[in-house]
Design an enzyme around this catalytic site. Structure first.
Site, PDB file in Angstrom:
ATOM      1  N   HIS A 110     -32.709  -6.906 -14.312  1.00 28.27           N
ATOM      2  CA  HIS A 110     -32.077  -5.686 -14.830  1.00 28.27           C
ATOM      3  C   HIS A 110     -30.765  -5.993 -15.537  1.00 28.27           C
ATOM      4  O   HIS A 110     -30.174  -7.063 -15.393  1.00 28.27           O
ATOM      5  CB  HIS A 110     -31.864  -4.663 -13.702  1.00 28.27           C
ATOM      6  CG  HIS A 110     -30.869  -5.093 -12.645  1.00 28.27           C
ATOM      7  ND1 HIS A 110     -29.524  -4.841 -12.735  1.00 28.27           N
ATOM      8  CD2 HIS A 110     -31.046  -5.751 -11.462  1.00 28.27           C
ATOM      9  CE1 HIS A 110     -28.906  -5.301 -11.662  1.00 28.27           C
ATOM     10  NE2 HIS A 110     -29.803  -5.875 -10.879  1.00 28.27           N
ATOM     11  N   CYS A 168     -31.540  -9.295  -6.704  1.00 30.36           N
ATOM     12  CA  CYS A 168     -32.153  -9.106  -8.013  1.00 30.36           C
ATOM     13  C   CYS A 168     -31.467  -9.993  -9.053  1.00 30.36           C
ATOM     14  O   CYS A 168     -30.406 -10.562  -8.805  1.00 30.36           O
ATOM     15  CB  CYS A 168     -32.078  -7.640  -8.430  1.00 30.36           C
ATOM     16  SG  CYS A 168     -33.204  -6.571  -7.502  1.00 30.36           S
TER      17      CYS A 168
END
Length: 261
Positions: A155, A174
């Site tokens: 992301h 992440c």
């Protein structure tokens, strides 16, 4: 030490070499780098941030399914208790100023100023916390989804200044991508509908989250290499940020030597 590092990382490559697709996103967690291979050639690369030592990015491979522009962020309960609840309790206006919305068990939004914050901790906090799309959203303007049991994805991030650091283990697991809109354009490979200008226009509109499904098969491989090649054919050595090399080397040393005639 360099020879041992090469041995460890050649062994890691050996385990996955036959499984590498012609089209793949390869993240080297230890090197904080991402490479996109199309037709077995590197066509794009960018720096990334990966998980901290306490919240390590796992090693696995899955298929990229879709991109999501202007995402919301439903905050995991672990992060609520660890990071957000103290800020909310100290200043309920922080909820509103940072584009968070609180929802009760029936899905109704709750005014943060109406909550008696000292009554709650990370274990009994009863509200769902969702951050709305925008510049403050922790996921940035786009995320790249490859469904997996770890709930890990690639992301964007509003904390772009951290990309100036050489060591970038900052996330909760992440992978944060430095140039995510350009990456979206390259991945979608559709200049008539998804040029960089069109991607930028969509995220600037702050329209509600929109999913765009991949039209080609691309694997996402999260790997851990403390030695890796450069485009110029040289070797680069990375810090063993998660401390995985000693155990891997010990396993190599313990293998019986097999000789042929």
């Amino acid at each position: 030490n360099r020879i041992d590092s090469l041995r460890v990382n050649m062994d890691r490559v050996r385990w996955i070499y036959q499984d590498v697709s012609d089209d793949a996103i390869v993240v080297n967690i230890a090197g904080f780098e991402l490479y996109y291979l199309r037709d077995d050639e590197v066509v794009w690369e960018t720096p990334v941030m990966t998980g901290t030592v306490a919240h390590q990015t796992p090693i696995f491979t899955e298929r990229l399914k879709y991109l999501e522009f202007n995402p919301t962020w439903t905050v995991p309960r672990s992060i609520i208790g660890r990071s957000l609840l103290p800020k909310f309790s100290a200043n309920p206006q922080y909820v509103i100023d940072n584009d968070y919305t609180l929802f009760d068990s029936k899905g109704r939004s709750v005014d943060p100023h109406s909550i008696n914050w000292p009554d709650f901790n990370g274990s009994n906090f009863p509200y769902r916390v969702v951050q709305q799309p925008g510049d403050k959203n922790a996921l940035g303007r786009v995320k790249f989804i490859f469904p997996n049991r770890y709930a890990i994805y690639l992301h964007d991030t509003p904390s772009r200044s951290l990309f100036s650091r050489s060591a970038r283990a900052f996330s909760s697991g992440c992978v944060r991508v430095k140039n995510p809109l350009e990456f979206a354009e390259v991945l979608l490979d559709d200049p008539d509908n998804w040029s960089l200008r069109q991607v930028q226009s969509l995220v600037d509109s702050r329209a509600p989250q929109r999913r765009v499904f991949m039209q080609r098969d691309v694997d996402v491989m999260l790997m851990y290499w403390t030695t890796s090649p450069t485009r110029g054919g040289r070797l680069q050595f990375h810090k063993d940020v998660y401390g995985k090399d000693p155990a891997a080397l010990a396993a190599l040393e313990s293998r019986p030597l097999v000789t042929g005639r």
